[in-house]
Design a protein around this motif. Structure first.
Motif, mmCIF file in Angstrom:
data_model
loop_
_atom_site.group_PDB
_atom_site.id
_atom_site.type_symbol
_atom_site.label_atom_id
_atom_site.label_comp_id
_atom_site.label_asym_id
_atom_site.label_seq_id
_atom_site.Cartn_x
_atom_site.Cartn_y
_atom_site.Cartn_z
ATOM 1 N N ARG A 1 0.903 -1.279 -0.192
ATOM 2 C CA ARG A 1 -0.023 -0.054 -0.299
ATOM 3 C C ARG A 1 1.194 1.266 0.179
ATOM 4 O O ARG A 1 0.472 2.609 -0.672
ATOM 5 N N ALA A 2 2.302 1.191 0.582
ATOM 6 C CA ALA A 2 2.977 2.667 0.648
ATOM 7 C C ALA A 2 3.760 2.229 -0.691
ATOM 8 O O ALA A 2 4.055 3.799 -0.962
ATOM 9 N N VAL A 3 3.222 1.805 -1.398
ATOM 10 C CA VAL A 3 4.047 2.347 -3.024
ATOM 11 C C VAL A 3 2.681 2.246 -3.673
ATOM 12 O O VAL A 3 2.018 1.752 -4.385
ATOM 13 N N PRO A 4 3.615 4.013 -4.761
ATOM 14 C CA PRO A 4 1.755 3.575 -5.916
ATOM 15 C C PRO A 4 1.676 3.255 -7.269
ATOM 16 O O PRO A 4 3.585 2.940 -7.428
ATOM 17 N N GLU A 5 1.062 2.884 -7.264
ATOM 18 C CA GLU A 5 1.532 2.249 -9.255
ATOM 19 C C GLU A 5 2.448 2.832 -10.034
ATOM 20 O O GLU A 5 2.569 1.792 -11.152
ATOM 21 N N VAL A 6 2.336 3.618 -9.825
ATOM 22 C CA VAL A 6 3.298 4.229 -11.456
ATOM 23 C C VAL A 6 4.607 4.108 -10.549
ATOM 24 O O VAL A 6 5.339 3.591 -11.341
ATOM 25 N N ILE A 7 5.111 4.149 -9.680
ATOM 26 C CA ILE A 7 6.105 3.428 -9.032
ATOM 27 C C ILE A 7 6.374 1.819 -9.204
ATOM 28 O O ILE A 7 7.813 1.634 -9.656
ATOM 29 N N ILE A 8 5.218 1.708 -8.848
ATOM 30 C CA ILE A 8 5.035 -0.614 -9.632
ATOM 31 C C ILE A 8 5.256 -0.377 -11.234
ATOM 32 O O ILE A 8 6.646 -1.332 -11.461
ATOM 33 N N ALA A 9 5.002 0.559 -11.909
ATOM 34 C CA ALA A 9 4.772 0.462 -13.347
ATOM 35 C C ALA A 9 5.944 0.467 -13.982
ATOM 36 O O ALA A 9 6.472 -0.058 -14.807
ATOM 37 N N LEU A 10 6.816 1.802 -13.463
ATOM 38 C CA LEU A 10 8.310 1.816 -14.134
ATOM 39 C C LEU A 10 9.643 0.557 -13.773
ATOM 40 O O LEU A 10 10.164 0.087 -13.839
ATOM 41 N N VAL A 11 8.987 0.346 -12.422
ATOM 42 C CA VAL A 11 9.547 -1.474 -12.426
ATOM 43 C C VAL A 11 10.113 -2.388 -12.875
ATOM 44 O O VAL A 11 10.456 -3.103 -13.864
ATOM 45 N N LEU A 12 8.322 -2.860 -13.123
ATOM 46 C CA LEU A 12 7.748 -3.739 -14.088
ATOM 47 C C LEU A 12 7.994 -3.650 -15.567
ATOM 48 O O LEU A 12 8.243 -4.115 -16.317
ATOM 49 N N LEU A 13 7.949 -2.147 -16.203
ATOM 50 C CA LEU A 13 8.969 -1.776 -17.268
ATOM 51 C C LEU A 13 10.005 -2.203 -17.654
ATOM 52 O O LEU A 13 10.612 -2.864 -19.312
ATOM 53 N N THR A 14 11.323 -2.518 -16.475
ATOM 54 C CA THR A 14 12.899 -2.893 -17.488
ATOM 55 C C THR A 14 12.308 -4.291 -17.880
ATOM 56 O O THR A 14 13.346 -5.287 -17.286
ATOM 57 N N VAL A 15 11.180 -5.646 -17.343
ATOM 58 C CA VAL A 15 11.322 -6.580 -17.356
ATOM 59 C C VAL A 15 10.532 -6.665 -18.543
ATOM 60 O O VAL A 15 10.370 -8.013 -19.360
ATOM 61 N N THR A 16 8.471 -6.349 -18.212
ATOM 62 C CA THR A 16 7.723 -6.093 -19.308
ATOM 63 C C THR A 16 7.593 -5.185 -20.754
ATOM 64 O O THR A 16 7.473 -5.756 -21.436
ATOM 65 N N GLY A 17 8.421 -4.474 -20.364
ATOM 66 C CA GLY A 17 8.082 -3.986 -21.482
ATOM 67 C C GLY A 17 7.047 -2.313 -21.336
ATOM 68 O O GLY A 17 6.150 -2.296 -20.779
ATOM 69 N N LEU A 18 7.374 -1.974 -22.729
ATOM 70 C CA LEU A 18 5.700 -1.140 -22.946
ATOM 71 C C LEU A 18 5.460 -1.621 -22.953
ATOM 72 O O LEU A 18 4.259 -1.194 -24.391
ATOM 73 N N THR A 19 4.381 -2.335 -22.787
ATOM 74 C CA THR A 19 2.634 -2.912 -22.870
ATOM 75 C C THR A 19 1.901 -2.792 -21.813
ATOM 76 O O THR A 19 2.225 -2.812 -20.985
ATOM 77 N N PRO A 20 0.772 -2.950 -22.255
ATOM 78 C CA PRO A 20 -0.486 -3.223 -21.787
ATOM 79 C C PRO A 20 -0.507 -3.639 -20.468
ATOM 80 O O PRO A 20 -1.210 -3.388 -19.499
#
Length: 308
Positions: A152-171
């Motif tokens: 809950r302490a981590v915003p969705e945007v931060i999680i998305a930025l971390v996942l971008l390095t793994v899954t790329g720029l995809t929906p």
């Protein structure tokens, strides 16, 4: 006895009574002394010292926050005029030529929201039940609640930025970010609903020798299912709003389109996109809110009838 004495005796006896009625002069007047009612104690006056300290601390915090923002006070007067100018550029003549693409990107955002909500609900229901009091060991409950608090302490945007390095720029990145970010709040709602549910059925199943899984299936789930379904729909509402924000960081959907045309300064297209986002969000909120009300009203009717 003379007639005068007989008449006097007759006057002193009331009709239908064997006892003489005392004359007005014979009635002893008694003085009733009333004790004044005790006045209720007035509540103590609020301390002026506390109010003054609160005002001083609040003012100091506001001043410190303002100083850290480096606000240009001389330009504040121009802000309303600029806002009106940009609103005119966006909504005076919106560009509807790109509406089909906007609807397609909106559908991608809704797909992200639904996929994230489904994944979040599927994971959070069992984990939330295990985190409820009386459902699992204390070490597991404390550990799960700590994990939920961190998420809950981590915003969705931060999680998305971390996942971008793994899954790329995809929906799919946006869907994963929405699902992971929602687990913290959704699981908290689940274990709070479980802890506030009636305990009669739980105690009956436990007394019959039921396991934790059987208690969750036959006692807890029927009691909390309407509430959890309502929470799931509300999670989808939140995800639809958040999906537009995730698009700004490259997760796809209507947010990416909005970010691109904002950078291009094509304000007429930006205005059209904002209209689409607002209308779609409001329509979905109305539909979801109506479904949630029906679910909760049905649950209340079953509770009253005793058929739940």
């Amino acid at each position: 006895m003379s007639r005068r004495e007989v008449a006097q005796c007759h006057d002193e006896v009331a009709p239908g009574s064997a006892e003489p009625v005392p004359s007005p002069g014979a009635v002893e007047q008694t003085t009733v002394t009333s004790t004044p009612a005790s006045t209720p104690a007035l509540p103590p006056k609020p301390s002026r010292v506390t109010a003054t300290l609160t005002a001083v601390v609040t003012g100091a915090v506001v001043l410190a926050a303002t100083a850290g923002l480096n606000i240009s006070w001389t330009e504040l007067g121009d802000v309303p005029g600029r806002v009106v100018e940009y609103l005119r550029l966006m909504f005076a003549d919106p560009n509807w030529e790109k509406l089909p693409r906007a609807l397609f990107e909106t559908w991608r955002s809704i797909s992200m929201a639904w996929l994230g909500a489904i994944g979040c609900v599927v994971v959070s229901i069992p984990l939330g039940m295990l985190a409820a009091s009386g459902m699992g060991p204390a070490w597991l409950r404390v550990g799960l609640r700590a994990i939920f608090a961190v998420i809950r302490a981590v915003p969705e945007v931060i999680i998305a930025l971390v996942l971008l390095t793994v899954t790329g720029l995809t929906p799919f990145t946006g869907a994963l970010a929405l699902g992971i970010a929602g687990i913290g709040t959704q699981s908290k709602w689940v274990y709070e609903a479980v802890e506030s549910a009636p305990t009669g059925a739980t105690e009956a199943v436990r007394a019959a020798g039921g396991s934790t899984a059987e208690i969750a299936r036959w006692a807890i789930w029927p009691a909390v299912a309407p509430v959890l379904m309502s929470f799931a729909l509300y999670r989808c509402e939140i995800n639809i709003r958040t999906s537009a924000v995730l698009g700004l960081v490259g997760a796809g959907g209507i947010g990416s389109m909005l970010s691109n045309y904002t950078n291009y300064r094509e304000w007429d297209t930006v205005g059209m996109l904002l209209i689409v986002v607002v209308v779609i969000t409001m329509v979905f909120d109305l539909i979801s809110g109506s479904i949630r009300r029906r679910i909760m009203e049905g649950a209340r009717v079953r509770d009253v009838d005793g058929t739940g």
